[in-house]
Design a protein around this motif. Structure first.
Motif, PDB file in Angstrom:
ATOM      1  N   GLU A 135       0.834  -1.207   0.000  1.00 37.68           N
ATOM      2  CA  GLU A 135       0.000   0.000   0.000  1.00 37.68           C
ATOM      3  C   GLU A 135       0.868   1.256   0.000  1.00 37.68           C
ATOM      4  N   THR A 136       1.967   1.228   0.741  1.00 44.02           N
ATOM      5  CA  THR A 136       2.881   2.366   0.787  1.00 44.02           C
ATOM      6  C   THR A 136       3.507   2.619  -0.578  1.00 44.02           C
ATOM      7  N   LEU A 137       3.982   1.557  -1.211  1.00 42.63           N
ATOM      8  CA  LEU A 137       4.587   1.688  -2.536  1.00 42.63           C
ATOM      9  C   LEU A 137       3.562   2.143  -3.575  1.00 42.63           C
ATOM     10  N   LEU A 138       2.334   1.651  -3.431  1.00 43.54           N
ATOM     11  CA  LEU A 138       1.275   2.047  -4.357  1.00 43.54           C
ATOM     12  C   LEU A 138       1.026   3.545  -4.253  1.00 43.54           C
ATOM     13  N   ASP A 139       0.941   4.067  -3.029  1.00 42.17           N
ATOM     14  CA  ASP A 139       0.718   5.500  -2.833  1.00 42.17           C
ATOM     15  C   ASP A 139       1.854   6.321  -3.439  1.00 42.17           C
ATOM     16  N   GLN A 140       3.078   5.830  -3.296  1.00 38.95           N
ATOM     17  CA  GLN A 140       4.222   6.545  -3.861  1.00 38.95           C
ATOM     18  C   GLN A 140       4.153   6.579  -5.387  1.00 38.95           C
ATOM     19  N   LYS A 141       3.767   5.469  -5.990  1.00 42.79           N
ATOM     20  CA  LYS A 141       3.731   5.390  -7.446  1.00 42.79           C
ATOM     21  C   LYS A 141       2.516   6.107  -8.044  1.00 42.79           C
ATOM     22  N   LEU A 142       1.459   6.240  -7.277  1.00 46.58           N
ATOM     23  CA  LEU A 142       0.250   6.865  -7.796  1.00 46.58           C
ATOM     24  C   LEU A 142       0.502   8.305  -8.228  1.00 46.58           C
ATOM     25  N   SER A 143       1.302   9.028  -7.454  1.00 49.36           N
ATOM     26  CA  SER A 143       1.543  10.428  -7.753  1.00 49.36           C
ATOM     27  C   SER A 143       2.190  10.609  -9.120  1.00 49.36           C
ATOM     28  N   ALA A 144       3.244   9.836  -9.368  1.00 47.39           N
ATOM     29  CA  ALA A 144       3.916   9.920 -10.667  1.00 47.39           C
ATOM     30  C   ALA A 144       3.016   9.399 -11.788  1.00 47.39           C
ATOM     31  N   ALA A 145       2.292   8.328 -11.509  1.00 51.21           N
ATOM     32  CA  ALA A 145       1.418   7.739 -12.523  1.00 51.21           C
ATOM     33  C   ALA A 145       0.290   8.695 -12.905  1.00 51.21           C
ATOM     34  N   TYR A 146      -0.182   9.470 -11.950  1.00 54.63           N
ATOM     35  CA  TYR A 146      -1.294  10.400 -12.208  1.00 54.63           C
ATOM     36  C   TYR A 146      -0.907  11.437 -13.256  1.00 54.63           C
ATOM     37  N   ASP A 147       0.277  12.028 -13.117  1.00 53.83           N
ATOM     38  CA  ASP A 147       0.717  13.060 -14.061  1.00 53.83           C
ATOM     39  C   ASP A 147       0.790  12.510 -15.486  1.00 53.83           C
ATOM     40  N   THR A 148       1.360  11.316 -15.626  1.00 50.74           N
ATOM     41  CA  THR A 148       1.474  10.693 -16.949  1.00 50.74           C
ATOM     42  C   THR A 148       0.102  10.351 -17.509  1.00 50.74           C
ATOM     43  N   TRP A 149      -0.745   9.769 -16.660  1.00 51.81           N
ATOM     44  CA  TRP A 149      -2.097   9.383 -17.078  1.00 51.81           C
ATOM     45  C   TRP A 149      -2.897  10.590 -17.539  1.00 51.81           C
ATOM     46  N   LEU A 150      -2.828  11.682 -16.762  1.00 56.74           N
ATOM     47  CA  LEU A 150      -3.617  12.866 -17.085  1.00 56.74           C
ATOM     48  C   LEU A 150      -3.128  13.506 -18.385  1.00 56.74           C
ATOM     49  N   GLN A 151      -1.815  13.526 -18.594  1.00 55.98           N
ATOM     50  CA  GLN A 151      -1.280  14.077 -19.834  1.00 55.98           C
ATOM     51  C   GLN A 151      -1.764  13.268 -21.032  1.00 55.98           C
ATOM     52  N   ASP A 152      -1.793  11.961 -20.892  1.00 61.92           N
ATOM     53  CA  ASP A 152      -2.306  11.101 -21.969  1.00 61.92           C
ATOM     54  C   ASP A 152      -3.772  11.407 -22.255  1.00 61.92           C
ATOM     55  N   LYS A 153      -4.542  11.633 -21.197  1.00 60.15           N
ATOM     56  CA  LYS A 153      -5.974  11.917 -21.371  1.00 60.15           C
ATOM     57  C   LYS A 153      -6.200  13.282 -22.014  1.00 60.15           C
ATOM     58  N   TYR A 154      -5.326  14.239 -21.713  1.00 59.17           N
ATOM     59  CA  TYR A 154      -5.426  15.557 -22.351  1.00 59.17           C
ATOM     60  C   TYR A 154      -5.284  15.430 -23.864  1.00 59.17           C
ATOM     61  N   GLU A 155      -4.398  14.524 -24.281  1.00 58.00           N
ATOM     62  CA  GLU A 155      -4.194  14.309 -25.713  1.00 58.00           C
ATOM     63  C   GLU A 155      -5.329  13.503 -26.330  1.00 58.00           C
ATOM     64  N   GLU A 156      -5.959  12.662 -25.520  1.00 52.62           N
ATOM     65  CA  GLU A 156      -7.046  11.810 -26.013  1.00 52.62           C
ATOM     66  C   GLU A 156      -8.355  12.573 -26.177  1.00 52.62           C
ATOM     67  N   TYR A 157      -8.649  13.491 -25.247  1.00 47.20           N
ATOM     68  CA  TYR A 157      -9.909  14.220 -25.249  1.00 47.20           C
ATOM     69  C   TYR A 157      -9.826  15.470 -26.128  1.00 47.20           C
ATOM     70  N   LYS A 158     -10.957  15.854 -26.696  1.00 49.67           N
ATOM     71  CA  LYS A 158     -11.050  17.109 -27.458  1.00 49.67           C
ATOM     72  C   LYS A 158     -11.351  18.226 -26.457  1.00 49.67           C
ATOM     73  N   ILE A 159     -10.405  19.118 -26.270  1.00 46.31           N
ATOM     74  CA  ILE A 159     -10.537  20.183 -25.272  1.00 46.31           C
ATOM     75  C   ILE A 159     -10.475  21.539 -25.975  1.00 46.31           C
ATOM     76  N   ASP A 160     -11.510  22.348 -25.798  1.00 49.05           N
ATOM     77  CA  ASP A 160     -11.545  23.701 -26.337  1.00 49.05           C
ATOM     78  C   ASP A 160     -11.486  24.692 -25.182  1.00 49.05           C
ATOM     79  N   ASN A 161     -10.390  25.398 -25.069  1.00 50.47           N
ATOM     80  CA  ASN A 161     -10.221  26.409 -24.014  1.00 50.47           C
ATOM     81  C   ASN A 161     -10.718  27.741 -24.563  1.00 50.47           C
ATOM     82  N   LEU A 162     -11.847  28.210 -24.052  1.00 52.76           N
ATOM     83  CA  LEU A 162     -12.490  29.412 -24.569  1.00 52.76           C
ATOM     84  C   LEU A 162     -12.420  30.580 -23.591  1.00 52.76           C
ATOM     85  N   LEU A 163     -11.518  30.494 -22.612  1.00 48.60           N
ATOM     86  CA  LEU A 163     -11.449  31.535 -21.595  1.00 48.60           C
ATOM     87  C   LEU A 163     -11.131  32.883 -22.236  1.00 48.60           C
TER      88      LEU A 163
END
Length: 294
Positions: free
Chosen positions: A266-294
């Protein structure tokens, strides 16, 4: 429980600007854009002014956070991820222990203007993200063994006592409670009726297991010296007078790998989750169609 455990240092990060942006957005879109929010010598500051200033200061950062939240929300729906109330409550209980108990945790939240509903929402979201990412994380047996050997001392179990208590304001009241217990009254019912410790009175005064150093000295000295099943005479501390009942004891125990394996993983999983999250989210940003209209 919180009245007994020593206060620990803590910090709760609250994104005040994020909340202000959301508030400004709600006000902006639910009212007239030119409506006044303040006046200085008759000069008006409008909702437009407030919204634009907040967007200029932190708009990109906050919008990026909202986009990330929306991606996570869509992935949770896509993969049918669910997190039950019991899991959320268990995690909150674990967090409250780190802050010195339920009452101390609530006081910390109040000090920072954070509600328990905010905590529940954050905890649920974190657990959902964990479920999203966990299937893609690999932890080998060698990793676990190496981590255990390098951090073995942290898995050692200290001597512990499991106890309940009844806290009252005066020695006279404590003696009254003690006499009733000696006459056969139920300890849990007496705690519900008399105890002033709101953090655990409704649970019959249960404190769970604690180690040396967790409680104030007078309480700790009494609890660790008592026999299992015994009820103490009134014990005076800075919080009042306590009647203590010792329910169970655990001797100190040196850690071994097999018994610590789940905790290591569980300790190792928590440590790896942080790094895995950044990579996962970046992949999803490329996968999803995102229009920033701010």
């Amino acid at each position: 429980m919180a009245k007994l455990i020593k206060q620990k240092s803590f910090q709760i990060t609250i994104l005040v600007v994020f909340l202000l942006i959301i508030l400004a957005g709600v006000v902006y879109f639910n009212g007239k854009s030119g409506e006044a929010v303040a006046r200085v010598n008759g000069e008006t500051i409008t909702k437009d002014d407030l919204y634009n200033a907040l967007v200029e200061q932190n708009g990109e950062e906050v919008l990026d956070s909202l986009i990330s939240d929306k991606i996570i929300e869509l992935e949770i729906k896509k993969q049918n991820i669910t997190v039950g109330e019991e899991a959320v409550q268990t995690e909150i209980q674990n967090i409250s222990v780190q802050y010195g108990g339920e009452e101390a945790f609530k006081q910390a939240l109040e000090a920072y203007g954070y509600s328990m509903e905010n905590v529940k929402a954050d905890v649920k979201k974190n657990l959902e993200i964990k479920k999203l990412l966990e299937p893609g994380i690999t932890i080998t047996e060698d990793e676990m063994k190496n981590y255990f050997e390098e951090n073995k001392d942290t898995f050692n179990e200290e001597e512990q006592v499991k106890a309940s208590h009844i806290l009252v304001d005066t020695e006279e009241k404590a003696l009254e409670v003690k006499n009733k217990l000696s006459a056969g009254e139920d300890f849990a019912e007496m705690a519900k009726q008399y105890s002033t410790d709101t953090g655990n009175k409704d649970q019959g005064g249960e404190l769970g297991f604690f180690s040396r150093g967790d409680m104030v000295k007078e309480f700790e000295d009494a609890a660790f010296s008592m026999e299992i099943g015994k009820v103490s005479d009134p014990i005076k501390t800075e919080y009042g007078y306590h009647i203590i009942k010792v329910e169970e004891k655990k001797p100190a125990k040196e850690a071994n790998y097999e018994e610590s394996k789940a905790q290591v993983k569980e300790t190792l999983l928590d440590q790896k989750l942080s790094a895995a999250y950044d990579t996962w989210l970046q992949d999803k940003y490329e996968e999803y169609k995102i229009d920033n209209l701010l």
